[in-house]
Design an enzyme around this catalytic site. Structure first.
Site, mmCIF file in Angstrom:
data_model
loop_
_atom_site.group_PDB
_atom_site.id
_atom_site.type_symbol
_atom_site.label_atom_id
_atom_site.label_comp_id
_atom_site.label_asym_id
_atom_site.label_seq_id
_atom_site.Cartn_x
_atom_site.Cartn_y
_atom_site.Cartn_z
ATOM 1 N N HIS A 37 35.877 6.131 49.315
ATOM 2 C CA HIS A 37 36.174 7.164 50.320
ATOM 3 C C HIS A 37 37.593 7.697 50.107
ATOM 4 O O HIS A 37 37.831 8.905 50.214
ATOM 5 C CB HIS A 37 36.107 6.576 51.734
ATOM 6 N N SER A 193 30.995 0.369 47.872
ATOM 7 C CA SER A 193 30.084 0.727 48.959
ATOM 8 C C SER A 193 30.516 -0.027 50.208
ATOM 9 O O SER A 193 30.999 -1.169 50.112
ATOM 10 C CB SER A 193 28.662 0.296 48.590
#
Ligand code: PAF
Length: 284
Positions: A37, A193
Site C-alpha cells: 500500500h 498482503s
C-alpha cells in the site's frame, strides 16, 4: 493529515481543493496497510497535489462472513503510516455511512462482460459486484484525477479498468486515470498482503513456495505448453505440506479467459496456506 469519517465532510474538504485546481490522487484500501500500500500512496503523493486514502473494510465484497470478521483492522497504526507518507486526507467511514440498509442486503448489479465469470469471481460469487459498488461510490465522492491499484489483484484491476471505461463513456468520473502499480514482495518473494498478518512465522516460510514456483515456471514456459506448465505449478505447490491450490489459471491478460498461447499470458493463483487464502500472479 485529516481523518474524515463522513461523506459530507469529505466532499466539503475536497471541493476546496477542486476550486484551487489541485490534482487529487486516490488510493482505496481496506486498511491493515503494508509496504505494498505504501508504494501506491508514495506514487499518489508524488504525482498529485493532494493525496486521499480510504480505509474501509467493505462488507459487500465479502461472500464469507468469517473472512469479513477476521479481516485485520488497525486504524491507529494505518493512520501513523499514512501521516508519515504525507497523505492529506484519510477517509474512514462506517458501513452505515457508506450504505443504506437496503444496499447492504441487496446485491449491486453490474455488467462485467464476462470478466467476473472466472477465477476470483467464480470462487467468490458477488465479490466483484461489491468491489465495483464501493469503488464507484468512492470515485463519485473523491472525484480523483488518478486512482492507484496494485497488480497483485490482477482480476480486480482488469474489472476496475472495464468499469471506468464504461462509466467514462457515460460521462462519469471525468478524466480519471487508473494507474497500475507493480506487486511488492517480501525479500523472500512472498507477495505482500494484509492477509499475511494472519500467517504464523512457519506459515510465512511455507507460503514462499508460491512465488518460488511461479518464478520457476517462467523457465518451464520456455520448453512446455501452457497446459503442462499449469499442471506442474499446481502439482509443485500441492506437494508442499500446508499448501493447497484452489486454482491456477493461465489467462489472456485482456479477456481473462483461459489461453493456450504464451503471448499475453498471465498466471493467476489462489492458494490456501492453512486457513489463509493467498493470491499471486505472474506474467509470462
Ligand atoms: O483491493 C482492495 O483492498 C479492495 O478490494 C478495494 C479496492 C479497496 C475495494 O474495497
Amino acid at each position: 493529515m485529516q481523518i474524515i469519517s463522513t461523506k459530507q465532510e469529505l466532499t466539503n474538504q475536497l471541493a476546496v481543493c477542486v476550486r484551487q485546481n489541485k490534482t487529487i490522487g486516490f488510493v482505496p484500501t481496506m486498511g491493515a496497510l503494508h509496504q505494498g500500500h505504501a508504494s501506491l500512496v508514495r506514487r499518489a503523493c508524488e504525482d498529485n497535489d493532494v493525496c486521499v486514502v480510504s480505509v474501509f473494510v467493505n462488507p459487500t465484497q465479502f461472500n464469507n462472513k468469517e473472512d469479513l470478521l477476521k479481516y485485520p483492522r488497525n486504524i491507529q497504526k494505518d493512520a501513523e503510516l499514512l501521516a508519515d507518507l504525507g497523505v492529506h486526507f484519510v477517509f474512514a467511514p462506517t458501513p452505515e455511512e457508506m450504505y443504506s440498509q437496503e444496499e447492504m442486503e441487496q446485491e449491486f448489479a453490474f455488467d462485467f462482460a464476462g470478466l467476473d465469470q472466472v477465477m476470483e469471481g467464480k470462487m467468490r460469487p458477488g465479490h466483484f459486484n461489491g468491489v465495483v459498488q464501493v469503488v464507484s461510490r468512492l470515485f463519485d465522492l473523491v472525484q480523483p484525477t488518478r486512482a492507484y491499484f496494485g497488480e497483485k489483484d490482477f482480476q480486480q484491476l482488469a474489472i476496475i479498468h472495464h468499469m471506468v471505461e464504461r462509466s467514462s463513456m457515460a460521462g462519469r468520473f471525468g478524466d480519471l486515470k487508473i494507474i497500475d502499480c507493480p506487486i511488492v514482495r517480501e525479500k523472500n518473494g512472498l507477495a505482500m498482503s494484509s492477509r499475511n498478518e494472519r500467517l504464523s512465522e512457519d506459515e510465512r516460510e511455507t507460503a514462499v513456495a508460491i512465488s518460488r514456483t511461479l518464478f520457476a515456471s517462467l523457465e518451464w514456459a520456455k520448453m512446455a505448453t501452457v497446459k503442462e506448465v499449469q499442471q506442474r505449478v499446481i502439482d509443485t505447490i500441492n506437494a508442499v505440506d500446508g499448501l493447497e491450490v484452489e486454482y491456477y489459471d493461465i489467462v489472456d491478460k485482456n479477456t481473462l479467459q483461459p489461453t493456450d498461447k504464451w503471448e499475453n499470458a498471465v498466471g493467476c493463483i489462489t492458494v490456501y496456506c492453512g486457513p489463509v487464502r493467498l493470491i499471486d500472479n505472474i506474467r509470462y
